[in-house]
Design a protein around this motif. Structure first.
Motif, PDB file in Angstrom:
ATOM      1  N   ASP A   1      -4.270  33.273   9.225  1.00  0.00           N
ATOM      2  CA  ASP A   1      -3.317  34.340   8.947  1.00  0.00           C
ATOM      3  C   ASP A   1      -2.894  34.211   7.486  1.00  0.00           C
ATOM      4  O   ASP A   1      -2.219  33.254   7.109  1.00  0.00           O
ATOM      5  CB  ASP A   1      -2.120  34.202   9.892  1.00  0.00           C
ATOM      6  CG  ASP A   1      -1.050  35.257   9.699  1.00  0.00           C
ATOM      7  OD1 ASP A   1      -1.219  36.141   8.833  1.00  0.00           O
ATOM      8  OD2 ASP A   1      -0.029  35.185  10.409  1.00  0.00           O
ATOM      9  N   GLN A  55      -0.808  35.755   4.298  1.00  0.00           N
ATOM     10  CA  GLN A  55       0.365  36.616   4.137  1.00  0.00           C
ATOM     11  C   GLN A  55       0.847  36.635   2.690  1.00  0.00           C
ATOM     12  O   GLN A  55       0.717  35.653   1.974  1.00  0.00           O
ATOM     13  CB  GLN A  55       1.512  36.117   5.028  1.00  0.00           C
ATOM     14  CG  GLN A  55       1.204  36.137   6.500  1.00  0.00           C
ATOM     15  CD  GLN A  55       2.332  35.548   7.323  1.00  0.00           C
ATOM     16  OE1 GLN A  55       3.471  35.472   6.880  1.00  0.00           O
ATOM     17  NE2 GLN A  55       2.017  35.129   8.527  1.00  0.00           N
ATOM     18  N   GLN A  59      -0.771  41.395   4.650  1.00  0.00           N
ATOM     19  CA  GLN A  59      -1.176  40.431   5.675  1.00  0.00           C
ATOM     20  C   GLN A  59      -2.601  40.720   6.080  1.00  0.00           C
ATOM     21  O   GLN A  59      -2.996  41.874   6.253  1.00  0.00           O
ATOM     22  CB  GLN A  59      -0.264  40.492   6.895  1.00  0.00           C
ATOM     23  CG  GLN A  59      -0.609  39.439   7.947  1.00  0.00           C
ATOM     24  CD  GLN A  59       0.372  39.420   9.098  1.00  0.00           C
ATOM     25  OE1 GLN A  59       0.970  40.435   9.438  1.00  0.00           O
ATOM     26  NE2 GLN A  59       0.551  38.261   9.691  1.00  0.00           N
TER      27      GLN A  59
END
Length: 185
Positions: free
Chosen positions: A113, A115, A132
């Motif tokens: 992930d 971001q 993101q």
């Protein structure tokens, strides 16, 4: 007078003991609460420069100011709280550079992930920007539901919410988009 003095001493001692017991109980509860909510990494590294190789060839280089390893918990993950830069190499040695302000890599799912100001720049001038972006390491696939902007080497662009694409940008799927394409090959 002796009886009153004795009662006073007993009263003071009783108050002292009760105070001590409450104080110890509170401290014990605080320690138990700390142990239950304690969330500390099993490993920590500063200024990392990690090279991933396969069959003697460098496939990617990961650089980060800080890495926190949480492999000691049930759903293990690695966190990059100060961001990262990843340089990926294809079979011809061409590079794709990925930058993000923060990242977390989940070990069970092999999902990363990314971001905060996520930017991907390919060797041939393609660029993708979003807040993101997820990367599926097993399938080598990027995806997001956030707004993105994609620009190509010819100055064309696409933008909108939601996109998924292969790591080499050869397969590119958008949900809703608008833009201007200058070169259709």
């Amino acid at each position: 007078m002796k009886r009153t003095f004795k009662n006073t001493i007993n009263f003071i001692v009783t108050i002292f003991i009760v105070t001590m017991l409450f104080s110890c109980e509170t401290s014990l509860k605080d320690v138990q609460k700390f142990n239950q909510s304690s969330f500390v990494p099993s490993g920590e590294a500063d200024s990392i420069n990690l090279k991933y190789t396969d069959s003697g060839k460098i496939k990617s280089i990961l650089k980060s100011a800080k890495m926190l390893d949480y492999s000691n918990i049930k759903n293990a993950f690695t966190e990059f709280p100060n961001g990262l830069t990843v340089t990926m190499f294809d079979e011809n040695g061409n590079t794709t550079i990925i930058k993000a302000n923060y990242a977390i890599s989940y070990k069970k799912t092999d999902i990363i992930d990314l971001q905060g100001d996520v930017v991907i720049n390919s060797h041939d001038g393609k660029k993708l920007e979003t807040n993101q972006l997820y990367f599926d390491q097993k399938n080598e696939w990027f995806f997001t539901e956030k707004t993105f902007k994609y620009t190509d080497e010819a100055g064309g662009f696409l933008q909108g919410p939601g996109v998924d694409f292969s790591k080499d940008f050869k397969v590119f799927n958008m949900q809703k988009s608008s833009g201007e394409v200058n070169n259709l090959n």
